[in-house]
Design an enzyme around this catalytic site. Structure first.
Site, short mmCIF file in Angstrom:
data_model
loop_
_atom_site.label_atom_id
_atom_site.label_comp_id
_atom_site.label_asym_id
_atom_site.label_seq_id
_atom_site.Cartn_x
_atom_site.Cartn_y
_atom_site.Cartn_z
N PRO A 18 0.71 -1.08 -0.37
CA PRO A 18 0.12 0.59 0.31
C PRO A 18 1.10 1.38 -0.54
O PRO A 18 2.08 1.51 0.63
CB PRO A 18 -0.64 -0.60 1.14
CG PRO A 18 -0.72 -0.83 1.61
CD PRO A 18 0.48 -2.48 0.97
N ASN A 19 0.25 2.09 -0.42
CA ASN A 19 1.52 3.88 -0.96
C ASN A 19 1.88 3.59 -2.02
O ASN A 19 2.44 5.27 -1.89
CB ASN A 19 0.81 4.01 0.97
CG ASN A 19 -0.14 4.44 1.25
OD1 ASN A 19 -1.56 4.62 0.73
ND2 ASN A 19 -0.62 3.42 2.32
N ARG A 26 4.89 11.11 -2.41
CA ARG A 26 4.04 10.45 -1.35
C ARG A 26 6.18 11.70 -0.04
O ARG A 26 6.82 10.38 -0.11
CB ARG A 26 4.65 9.60 -0.69
CG ARG A 26 4.10 9.03 0.69
CD ARG A 26 3.99 7.11 0.56
NE ARG A 26 3.78 6.40 1.96
CZ ARG A 26 4.23 5.49 2.49
NH1 ARG A 26 4.80 4.35 1.56
NH2 ARG A 26 4.18 4.97 3.71
N TYR A 31 11.27 9.30 1.13
CA TYR A 31 10.87 8.26 0.81
C TYR A 31 11.42 8.71 -1.30
O TYR A 31 11.79 7.81 -2.54
CB TYR A 31 9.57 7.89 0.21
CG TYR A 31 9.43 7.09 1.57
CD1 TYR A 31 9.72 5.73 2.14
CD2 TYR A 31 8.01 7.91 1.74
CE1 TYR A 31 9.47 4.72 2.97
CE2 TYR A 31 7.38 7.07 2.78
CZ TYR A 31 7.57 6.03 3.81
OH TYR A 31 7.58 5.02 5.01
N ASN A 82 8.45 -5.06 -1.16
CA ASN A 82 8.32 -3.98 -0.53
C ASN A 82 6.57 -4.23 0.11
O ASN A 82 6.06 -3.60 -0.44
CB ASN A 82 8.58 -2.95 -0.25
CG ASN A 82 8.71 -1.98 0.17
OD1 ASN A 82 7.82 -2.22 1.52
ND2 ASN A 82 9.43 -0.21 -0.54
N ALA A 85 3.27 -0.59 4.97
CA ALA A 85 2.88 -0.94 6.02
C ALA A 85 2.08 -1.98 6.51
O ALA A 85 2.41 -2.80 7.68
CB ALA A 85 2.21 0.11 6.42
N GLU A 106 13.30 -8.24 1.71
CA GLU A 106 12.58 -7.59 2.08
C GLU A 106 13.32 -6.52 1.62
O GLU A 106 14.72 -6.38 1.94
CB GLU A 106 12.05 -7.91 3.27
CG GLU A 106 11.21 -7.36 3.86
CD GLU A 106 11.28 -7.18 5.67
OE1 GLU A 106 11.83 -8.09 6.36
OE2 GLU A 106 11.23 -6.21 6.04
N HIS A 108 12.80 -2.24 2.15
CA HIS A 108 11.93 -0.79 2.32
C HIS A 108 13.07 0.73 1.86
O HIS A 108 14.41 0.30 2.33
CB HIS A 108 12.17 -0.50 3.58
CG HIS A 108 11.57 -1.86 4.61
ND1 HIS A 108 9.62 -1.54 4.08
CD2 HIS A 108 11.87 -3.30 4.55
CE1 HIS A 108 9.89 -3.21 4.79
NE2 HIS A 108 10.58 -3.89 5.06
N ARG A 115 12.88 4.41 12.90
CA ARG A 115 11.69 5.37 13.08
C ARG A 115 10.55 5.10 13.85
O ARG A 115 11.09 4.58 14.61
CB ARG A 115 10.81 4.90 11.18
CG ARG A 115 11.48 6.10 9.99
CD ARG A 115 11.05 5.45 9.26
NE ARG A 115 10.05 6.31 8.62
CZ ARG A 115 9.13 6.00 7.91
NH1 ARG A 115 9.10 5.06 7.50
NH2 ARG A 115 7.96 6.42 7.69
#
Ligand code: DQA
Length: 155
Positions: A18-19, A26, A31, A82, A85, A106, A108, A115
């Site tokens: 998502p996103n 964003r 990012y 990725n 969330a 994985e 990111h 964070r």
């Protein structure tokens, strides 16, 4: 016309949660300004240098990611994921990835460990061969290189 060698290149499925479709606009201070298409294009360029090809799939829910993992079983050589969330809570994605027999990396763009505390847990990490996090614009290229290394070790 595609050569027969190109037709048989191992497929690396790049899954985006998502996103991530909003990358570029964003939170660019976190990012960066590259779009998801920019990341995937560079990943594909690196993949073709390494004798691999990529397929990309983006989803806004854990369920769609689970279905994409099912579709990759016995068809794709590796998965780069990725999950956005979804990383931090979706045990259904964990279980789906556990059924995949090839390498799972994985990835990111940011480093979730630096964070908010809710980002410090990844439910995907236990079923991934490894995690690339915090390398921004280089993250997907590093993930492809990791996949190529893992696939070479399988031979
Ligand atoms: C992310 C990190 C996640 O915590 C976040 O929810 C994202 C993006 C990253 O690429 O840095 O959507 O996966």
């Amino acid at each position: 016309m595609a050569s027969s060698a190109a037709l048989t290149l191992p497929i690396v499925l790049i899954l985006s949660g998502p996103n991530l479709n909003l990358l570029g606009e964003r939170e660019p201070e976190i990012y960066g300004t590259d779009t998801l298409a920019d990341h995937i294009r560079r990943a594909q360029e690196t993949a073709s240098q390494l004798g691999l090809t990529t397929e990309a799939f983006g989803a806004q829910s854990a369920g769609e990611l689970v279905t994409a993992v099912h579709g990759a079983r016995s068809r794709c050589a590796a998965i780069i994921v990725n999950p956005g969330a979804v990383t931090h809570f979706a045990w259904s994605l964990h279980d789906a990835l556990a059924t995949f027999t090839g390498p799972v990396v994985e990835v990111h763009l940011s480093n979730p460990a630096t964070r908010e505390s809710w980002r410090h847990v990844s439910v995907v990490a236990p079923v991934a061969d490894g995690t690339i996090a915090g390398f921004g614009a280089n993250s997907y290229v590093l993930a492809i290189q990791a996949v190529a290394t893992l696939l070479a070790l399988e031979k």
